[in-house]
Design an enzyme around this catalytic site. Structure first.
Site, PDB file in Angstrom:
ATOM      1  N   GLY A  93     -11.999 -22.275 -18.249  1.00  0.00           N
ATOM      2  CA  GLY A  93     -12.453 -20.900 -18.140  1.00  0.00           C
ATOM      3  C   GLY A  93     -11.569 -19.919 -18.882  1.00  0.00           C
ATOM      4  O   GLY A  93     -10.914 -20.249 -19.874  1.00  0.00           O
ATOM      5  N   CYS A  94     -11.525 -18.700 -18.366  1.00  0.00           N
ATOM      6  CA  CYS A  94     -10.941 -17.585 -19.108  1.00  0.00           C
ATOM      7  C   CYS A  94      -9.440 -17.701 -19.334  1.00  0.00           C
ATOM      8  O   CYS A  94      -8.915 -17.082 -20.262  1.00  0.00           O
ATOM      9  CB  CYS A  94     -11.252 -16.274 -18.379  1.00  0.00           C
ATOM     10  SG  CYS A  94     -13.027 -15.923 -18.268  1.00  0.00           S
ATOM     11  N   TYR A  95      -8.731 -18.469 -18.519  1.00  0.00           N
ATOM     12  CA  TYR A  95      -7.283 -18.565 -18.735  1.00  0.00           C
ATOM     13  C   TYR A  95      -6.903 -19.729 -19.645  1.00  0.00           C
ATOM     14  O   TYR A  95      -5.723 -20.028 -19.839  1.00  0.00           O
ATOM     15  CB  TYR A  95      -6.520 -18.664 -17.411  1.00  0.00           C
ATOM     16  CG  TYR A  95      -6.878 -19.803 -16.493  1.00  0.00           C
ATOM     17  CD1 TYR A  95      -6.547 -21.116 -16.802  1.00  0.00           C
ATOM     18  CD2 TYR A  95      -7.518 -19.555 -15.280  1.00  0.00           C
ATOM     19  CE1 TYR A  95      -6.854 -22.156 -15.952  1.00  0.00           C
ATOM     20  CE2 TYR A  95      -7.839 -20.595 -14.418  1.00  0.00           C
ATOM     21  CZ  TYR A  95      -7.507 -21.893 -14.755  1.00  0.00           C
ATOM     22  OH  TYR A  95      -7.818 -22.917 -13.910  1.00  0.00           O
TER      23      TYR A  95
END
Length: 359
Positions: free
Chosen positions: A152-154
């Site tokens: 995901g986003c990280y």
């Protein structure tokens, strides 16, 4: 006495970015508006769309026959039809490497790459996207490859930490880091307000960075990681028959604010430095409410997250590529003390400290 070993200081020498040419933000709002009933949910959606802080989101999806958006007649999502996951992955296999290569092409100098680290969570293909990129770049067959998926986003932080570890152990290494996400492949035929608001945030984008132990750039310092208790259901992806279904709870900003209020977490994040003394906050632009929560909880100045808000405005949330877009703006600002911070499934926070070096 044995000689002490000098540890290399990994730094980002350059960052390149790319987005597709097709702006789909307004088209999506029109599509979602038509699906709502005109009641309370419609009013809430309109209010949130106006407050989202997003003007543009870009998509790799084919433009319809008459040149319109993918939700119009002839487009990928025309007539409310939801293409199967197989069709979405077919486009990913073609478009993701192309967009990644477009980002790499904007780097001032690639040099002799020894390692390739690729992060992407919006598609799968085998041979992997890392192999495809390496082949199309003509990289040596001996280049070491690492593929980071579905974080995901990280994932950008994980990719940069991986590059940091490589350079610290092999000071002669020249690492190419790539993040590429095609979130618009995963539109869902959902009438509930929460998923519609989640889909309102996401766009496509790619970024590339060169990390070495030499030259000027953003020196990558100590990493940070924390998983927020009792939050595993707040951000999640599920692979279904019509793409990857994203769940993004409206409770995320408050939960992040709660986590960042913890003194132990905050000390790990900032290294004990007053957050207001840090001149380079690079926070993942996951949404306006998330940025507001970080700013308020840490007591930051109103302009401290300006770079993140600009990226959100111009591109939306591009999952793992987003933080790289923010860091590219930090390359221009040359902060002396910086913190890169991103959030994703778990609910987890990942980050690292950084600062400008002249070589």
């Amino acid at each position: 006495m044995p000689k002490s070993r000098v540890v290399a200081i990994p730094r980002i020498n350059a960052i390149g970015t790319a987005v597709p040419s097709h702006d789909i933000h307004d088209a999506f709002i029109g599509w979602a508006r038509a699906r709502l009933d005109g009641g309370r949910n419609s009013r809430l959606f309109e209010r949130m769309a106006q407050r989202a802080g997003i003007r543009h989101r870009w998509s790799v999806l084919p433009i319809s026959a008459d040149g319109g958006s993918p939700v119009e007649p002839g487009g990928f999502y025309a007539d409310g039809l939801m293409p199967p996951t197989s069709e979405r992955m077919r486009i990913y296999a073609e478009a993701a490497p192309a967009l990644a290569l477009a980002a790499i092409a904007t780097l001032p100098e690639l040099g002799e790459i020894t390692h390739l680290v690729v992060a992407s969570c919006t598609g799968f293909v085998a041979p992997g996207i890392d192999q495809i990129i390496a082949t199309r770049l003509g990289l040596s067959a001996s280049v070491e490859r690492t593929l980071i998926g579905f974080m995901g986003c990280y994932a950008a932080v994980t990719a940069l930490k991986t590059a940091r570890h490589i350079v610290r152990s092999e000071p002669e290494a020249r690492v190419l880091v790539v993040t590429v996400e095609l979130s618009t492949l995963h539109l869902q035929a959902d009438l509930d307000i929460e998923p519609l608001l989640a889909m309102l945030q996401f766009g496509d984008g790619a970024a590339a960075a060169v990390v070495t132990a030499e030259g000027k750039g953003l020196a990558l310092g100590d990493p940070f990681a924390a998983t927020v208790k009792d939050s595993d259901g707040l951000i999640r992806w599920a692979i279904g028959d019509t793409g990857f279904a994203m769940h993004l709870s409206g409770a995320v900003p408050a939960k992040l604010g709660e986590a960042l209020s913890d003194p132990v977490t905050r000390r790990a994040l900032t290294g004990g430095v007053d957050p207001r003394a840090i001149d380079g906050w690079a926070v993942h632009a996951g949404g306006r409410s998330i940025l507001d929560a970080v700013e308020t909880t840490l007591g930051l100045a109103p302009d401290a997250l300006a770079a993140s808000r600009e990226v959100l405005q111009d591109f939306g949330n591009m999952s793992s590529a987003t933080l790289m877009f923010v860091l590219s703006r930090m390359m221009e600002n040359r902060p002396m003390q910086g913190v890169a911070l991103a959030f994703g499934p778990g609910l987890a926070a990942e980050g690292l400290r950084y600062g400008w070096v002249d070589g």
